[in-house]
Design an enzyme around this catalytic site. Structure first.
Site, PDB file in Angstrom:
ATOM      1  N   LYS A 223      67.228  84.419  46.044  1.00 55.69           N
ATOM      2  CA  LYS A 223      66.723  85.183  44.892  1.00 55.69           C
ATOM      3  C   LYS A 223      67.761  86.255  44.574  1.00 55.69           C
ATOM      4  O   LYS A 223      67.468  87.441  44.430  1.00 55.69           O
ATOM      5  CB  LYS A 223      65.356  85.771  45.274  1.00 55.69           C
ATOM      6  N   ASP A 277      62.708  80.617  42.577  1.00 50.43           N
ATOM      7  CA  ASP A 277      61.618  80.200  41.677  1.00 50.43           C
ATOM      8  C   ASP A 277      61.969  78.892  40.976  1.00 50.43           C
ATOM      9  O   ASP A 277      61.125  77.998  40.822  1.00 50.43           O
ATOM     10  CB  ASP A 277      61.249  81.304  40.668  1.00 50.43           C
ATOM     11  N   ASP A 301      59.722  79.818  54.169  1.00 49.95           N
ATOM     12  CA  ASP A 301      58.315  79.742  54.580  1.00 49.95           C
ATOM     13  C   ASP A 301      57.477  79.186  53.443  1.00 49.95           C
ATOM     14  O   ASP A 301      56.703  78.238  53.605  1.00 49.95           O
ATOM     15  CB  ASP A 301      57.853  81.148  54.962  1.00 49.95           C
TER      16      ASP A 301
END
Ligand code: NAP
Length: 413
Positions: A223, A277, A301
């Site tokens: 990210k 994302d 995760d």
């Protein structure tokens, strides 16, 4: 007599770090909490049967029970005794059930503690479709990925302080006085460390895995558009490591397009990166374009559970926590407390983790034997509740019955 006093031998490490596995190795096991005892009771006979069938007594596992979690706390008042850590290091290879983590209070996660204390820095989670398993997507067979999730850093490192604590107030003062950063006064504070060292050893393992298994790509999932100096650095360090240590064996997506017209040259692994994302939607829309994913702790995760859902859910999701000196195999899911002791849960997750463990020992015959019997059992419509509720005409069985059906199928011609 404790299991480790019986007549097995210890696994050792050669100077190049590879495993030296005797024919009768000691292997540690932690039963775990919640559904842990159910899935372990189902998994153990499956492993023993496969080893027995494939090696006819020449090879045998000598199990060493290791105390940890609620059972250990009841017996000795300790959640994770020092002797367990010592034996885990001695065993080199172990398998475990899930352990409870209370949310927001009490003991910190035992699983995270175990990974950090033993420096099990790579959480490896293969996600592959098994024929016959019901899935919520149209083409689950297109999903075949192995997630390499960093296991020791990121927001999981456990550096955080509760709102209203003296520590949080001091950190807030420091941030204001030194950097002009103002937080809301009732803020809890967590720290997200990510290092070049931690990133490199994880990415190195992921690339080596892709090379060893002839897989086409490694995707760095981050990210970094927002968290530039942590997640963005993960991406940058990953590319640098690929170029410096695997320069002849890898190429970037840009090089693939510019120098090879988009056609991958044989024997090369393409290194790409995706913002987290975007990776979630890619995993649903174009899963066959991805094979190995290398991720920081938190992204990995989330991603591994989401990917598991596409191929049958957590009941079919295996995993391993691997370091340079030790490897602990475990299901991806938690203790599923509402099913504890009911002999109902799907043991497929831990059974598939045992397959990973047998491959790690290089006992591939036994690993394939279990995989084949598992697939046959499911194709015969014999499944636990989680798969039965998504399948027409399935024969729903208990956790132990599923394992017994699988063992029966190892004898089938
Ligand atoms: P969970 O234990 O993974 O269970 C959540 C749900 O996932 C279950 O209710 C069940 O869904 C499904 N599920 C999980 N395992 C399954 C299996 N073997 N077969 C079929 N379905 C399965 O998650 P949680 O309830 O959030 O966590 C419970 C505890 O486990 C927490 O203390 C958590 O911290 C801990 N935990 C431990 C580990 C670990 O030891 N490595 C990992 C994750 C979580 P349905 O009810 O829809 O059937």
């Amino acid at each position: 007599m404790a299991a480790h006093e019986s007549t097995g031998s210890w696994i050792t490490l050669a100077t190049d770090g590879s495993l030296v596995v005797p024919d009768h190795p000691y292997i540690g096991f932690i039963e775990g909490d919640g559904v842990g005892p159910d899935i372990w009771a189902a998994t153990r006979p499956v492993v023993e049967k496969a080893v027995d069938k494939c090696y006819a007594g020449r090879r045998r596992i000598h199990w060493v029970e290791l105390a940890a979690g609620e059972k250990s706390h009841r017996d000795s008042g300790q959640w994770l005794p020092e002797t367990t850590l010592e034996l885990l290091r001695r065993c080199v290879v172990a398998i475990k059930g899930p352990m409870t983590t209370p949310v927001g209070e009490g003991i910190r996660s035992l699983n995270v503690a175990l990974r950090q204390l033993l420096d099990l820095y790579a959480c490896v989670r293969p996600v592959r479709y098994i024929a016959g398993v019901p899935s919520p997507v149209k083409h689950p067979e297109k999903v075949s990925m192995v997630v390499f999730r960093e296991n020791t850093e990121d927001v999981y490192a456990g550096i955080e302080w509760p709102a209203g604590s003296d520590e949080a107030a001091r950190v807030a003062d420091f941030l204001r006085d030194s950097f002009g950063v103002e937080l809301f006064p009732d803020s809890a504070i967590g720290i997200k460390p990510m290092s070049r060292f931690g990133t490199e050893r994880l990415v190195r393992r992921a690339i080596q895995y892709a090379i060893d298994h002839g897989l086409p790509s490694v995707t760095l999932v981050h990210k970094g558009n927002i968290m530039k100096y942590t997640e963005g650095a993960f991406r940058g360090w990953g590319y640098e490591l690929a170029a410096s240590e695997f320069g002849d064996l890898t190429l970037s997506e840009a090089e693939l397009l510019e120098k090879h017209g988009g056609v991958k040259p044989g024997g090369r692994v393409v290194i790409k990166d995706r913002i987290a994302d975007s990776m979630f939607q890619q995993a649903l829309l174009r899963p066959d374009e991805y094979s190995v994913l290398a991720t920081p702790n938190l992204n990995g995760d989330y991603l591994s559970d989401a990917l598991a859902a596409q191929v049958g859910g957590l009941g079919m999701a295996p995993g391993a926590n691997i370091g340079d000196a030790c490897a602990v195999f475990e299901a991806t899911h938690g203790t599923a407390p509402k099913y504890a002791g009911l002999d109902r849960i799907n043991p497929g997750s831990l059974i598939l983790s045992s397959v990973m463990m047998l491959d790690h020992l290089r006992w591939a015959e036994a690993a394939r034997c279990i995989e084949k019997a598992l697939e046959k059992t499911i194709l015969d419509g014999i499944v636990t509740y989680d798969l039965a509720r998504q399948m027409k005409g399935a024969h729903e069985v208990k956790c132990s019955e599923f394992a017994a059906a699988l063992v029966d199928r190892m004898d089938a011609p």
